[in-house]
Design an enzyme around this catalytic site. Structure first.
Site, short mmCIF file in Angstrom:
data_model
loop_
_atom_site.label_atom_id
_atom_site.label_comp_id
_atom_site.label_asym_id
_atom_site.label_seq_id
_atom_site.Cartn_x
_atom_site.Cartn_y
_atom_site.Cartn_z
N ASN A 37 -16.08 -12.50 43.79
CA ASN A 37 -16.51 -12.32 45.32
C ASN A 37 -17.57 -13.61 45.87
O ASN A 37 -18.64 -13.66 45.52
CB ASN A 37 -17.51 -11.10 45.33
CG ASN A 37 -17.70 -10.80 46.70
OD1 ASN A 37 -17.27 -11.45 47.57
ND2 ASN A 37 -18.60 -9.78 46.82
N TRP A 38 -17.01 -14.31 46.61
CA TRP A 38 -17.60 -15.49 46.85
C TRP A 38 -18.63 -15.08 48.25
O TRP A 38 -19.29 -16.01 48.64
CB TRP A 38 -16.57 -16.85 47.36
CG TRP A 38 -16.02 -17.61 46.32
CD1 TRP A 38 -16.09 -17.35 45.02
CD2 TRP A 38 -15.42 -18.83 46.45
NE1 TRP A 38 -15.61 -18.49 44.51
CE2 TRP A 38 -15.47 -19.21 45.00
CE3 TRP A 38 -15.26 -19.41 47.60
CZ2 TRP A 38 -14.71 -20.54 45.01
CZ3 TRP A 38 -14.60 -20.92 47.30
CH2 TRP A 38 -14.65 -21.31 45.89
N LYS A 39 -18.50 -13.83 48.69
CA LYS A 39 -19.09 -13.32 49.71
C LYS A 39 -19.02 -14.48 51.11
O LYS A 39 -18.07 -15.12 50.97
CB LYS A 39 -20.50 -13.17 49.32
CG LYS A 39 -20.67 -12.45 48.25
CD LYS A 39 -22.06 -11.79 48.07
CE LYS A 39 -22.10 -11.20 46.75
NZ LYS A 39 -23.33 -10.28 46.34
N HIS A 70 -17.57 -2.59 49.60
CA HIS A 70 -18.86 -3.45 48.87
C HIS A 70 -19.99 -2.88 49.47
O HIS A 70 -20.27 -2.44 50.64
CB HIS A 70 -18.60 -4.83 49.04
CG HIS A 70 -19.53 -5.69 48.19
ND1 HIS A 70 -21.05 -5.88 48.78
CD2 HIS A 70 -19.40 -6.22 47.03
CE1 HIS A 70 -21.30 -6.59 47.56
NE2 HIS A 70 -20.65 -6.94 46.54
N GLU A 109 -22.58 -4.38 50.34
CA GLU A 109 -23.03 -5.14 51.51
C GLU A 109 -22.40 -4.51 52.70
O GLU A 109 -23.12 -4.67 53.89
CB GLU A 109 -22.92 -6.60 51.08
CG GLU A 109 -23.89 -7.06 50.20
CD GLU A 109 -23.61 -8.37 49.51
OE1 GLU A 109 -22.64 -9.01 49.59
OE2 GLU A 109 -24.12 -8.61 48.21
N GLU A 114 -20.89 -0.92 40.83
CA GLU A 114 -21.76 -1.93 41.12
C GLU A 114 -23.17 -1.35 41.39
O GLU A 114 -23.36 -0.78 42.59
CB GLU A 114 -21.25 -2.68 42.14
CG GLU A 114 -20.09 -3.42 42.11
CD GLU A 114 -20.07 -4.85 42.63
OE1 GLU A 114 -20.00 -5.85 42.31
OE2 GLU A 114 -20.25 -4.74 44.11
N GLY A 140 -27.11 -9.37 43.09
CA GLY A 140 -27.64 -10.25 43.50
C GLY A 140 -29.15 -10.72 43.26
O GLY A 140 -29.83 -11.33 43.57
N SER A 156 -25.04 -9.01 38.80
CA SER A 156 -25.32 -9.95 38.12
C SER A 156 -24.96 -10.24 36.71
O SER A 156 -25.60 -10.50 35.89
CB SER A 156 -26.96 -9.78 37.85
OG SER A 156 -27.64 -9.63 39.30
N GLY A 192 -20.34 -11.89 41.59
CA GLY A 192 -20.95 -12.67 42.78
C GLY A 192 -21.21 -14.05 42.67
O GLY A 192 -20.52 -14.96 42.50
N GLY A 193 -22.58 -14.33 42.42
CA GLY A 193 -23.43 -15.57 42.20
C GLY A 193 -22.77 -16.65 41.51
O GLY A 193 -22.36 -17.52 41.66
C1 PEP Z 1 -21.11 -8.66 44.06
O1 PEP Z 1 -21.20 -9.06 45.20
O2 PEP Z 1 -19.99 -7.83 43.94
C2 PEP Z 1 -21.94 -8.98 42.76
C3 PEP Z 1 -21.85 -8.32 41.69
O3 PEP Z 1 -22.71 -9.93 43.14
P1 PEP Z 1 -23.81 -10.67 41.82
O4 PEP Z 1 -22.82 -10.83 40.98
O5 PEP Z 1 -24.40 -11.72 42.49
O6 PEP Z 1 -24.98 -9.78 41.45
#
Ligand code: PEP
Length: 248
Positions: free
Chosen positions: A8-10, A94, A96, A163, A169, A208, A229-230
């Site tokens: 997920n590049w957000k 999500h 966010e 999640e 994040g 993470s 994500g990251g």
């Molecule tokens: C996400 O955005 O779904 C996520 C899990 O982010 P991260 O891996 O950065 O925690």
């Protein structure tokens, strides 16, 4: 069941980032048959990423969609548009989106139904906040979100992403025991609702996930992949996770 590793590049990524996706596409070829690999870039990059990685098994998806196919909804993107751009999947619900845009379960479910209408795979995100975990409410929250966000009908086009909000994040990950407990609970909820078809629904962990912890998390029972994500922004990190999902 084969793992799915979805990035997920957000709100990250410009044309210059397509080289990362091309490197991931090469790695996806090596993983073919062992793990499925997806990137969900911002909507502006879906079509270009699809073109830049054609002839590879890399899947491309959107990060959100509107429930309607078209209409007066400034700034929104419909699942039909994602499909038209070459996407085959979309993330909905999500945390966010739930936090920043106040999206509740009924809207998430409507989006998932719309994605099904358009022929997309839908990654439906659920998970508790830190306050809910501290209050001992994790499994209740997960049950409520699962019941409210997942559409009725054949779930073969659905993926669930567990999640924990406090792990997204933040660099913090849930313990393997906590992940196992939540995933087993989600699996039980899916089979209670969808019978045998519920056992075929992938349940991803997100929060993470990174090269250092991926192998251990992906080995937990009922973890069928990761939403990343990251660590999905750098091809080398993301491919290390893909490799862990491919069995080393
Ligand atoms: C996400 O955005 O779904 C996520 C899990 O982010 P991260 O891996 O950065 O925690």
């Amino acid at each position: 069941m084969r793992h799915l590793i979805a990035g997920n590049w957000k709100m990250n990524g410009l044309a210059t980032s397509l080289s990362e996706a091309q490197a991931v596409a090469e790695g996806a070829k090596a993983a073919e048959g062992k793990a499925d690999v997806m990137i969900c870039p911002p909507a502006t990059l879906i079509e270009r990423m699809r073109r830049a990685t054609q002839n590879s098994p890399l899947l491309v998806g959107g990060q959100d969609c509107h429930p309607k196919a078209s209409g007066a909804h400034t700034g929104d993107v419909s699942p039909e548009m994602i499909k038209d751009a070459g996407g085959s999947a979309v993330i909905v619900g999500h945390s966010e989106r739930r936090t920043d845009h106040g999206e509740a379960d009924d809207l998430v479910r409507a989006k998932a139904e719309a994605a099904r209408r358009a022929g997309l795979t839908t990654i439906i995100c659920i998970g508790e906040t830190e306050a809910e975990r501290d209050a001992g409410e994790t499994l209740n929250v997960v049950s409520r979100q699962l019941a409210g966000s997942v559409p009725d009908g054949d779930p073969s086009d659905i993926v669930i992403a567990y999640e924990p909000v406090w792990a997204i994040g933040t660099g913090r990950t849930a313990s393997e025991g906590d992940i196992q407990e939540a995933h087993a609970h989600i699996r039980a909820g899916l089979t209670a609702r969808f019978s045998a078809a519920g056992s075929g629904v992938r349940i991803l962990y997100g929060g993470s996930m990174k090269p250092e912890n991926a192998a251990a998390i992906l080995a937990v029972a009922d973890v069928n992949g990761g939403l990343v994500g990251g660590a999905s922004l750098k091809a080398a990190d993301f491919l290390a996770i893909v490799e862990a999902a491919s069995g080393g």
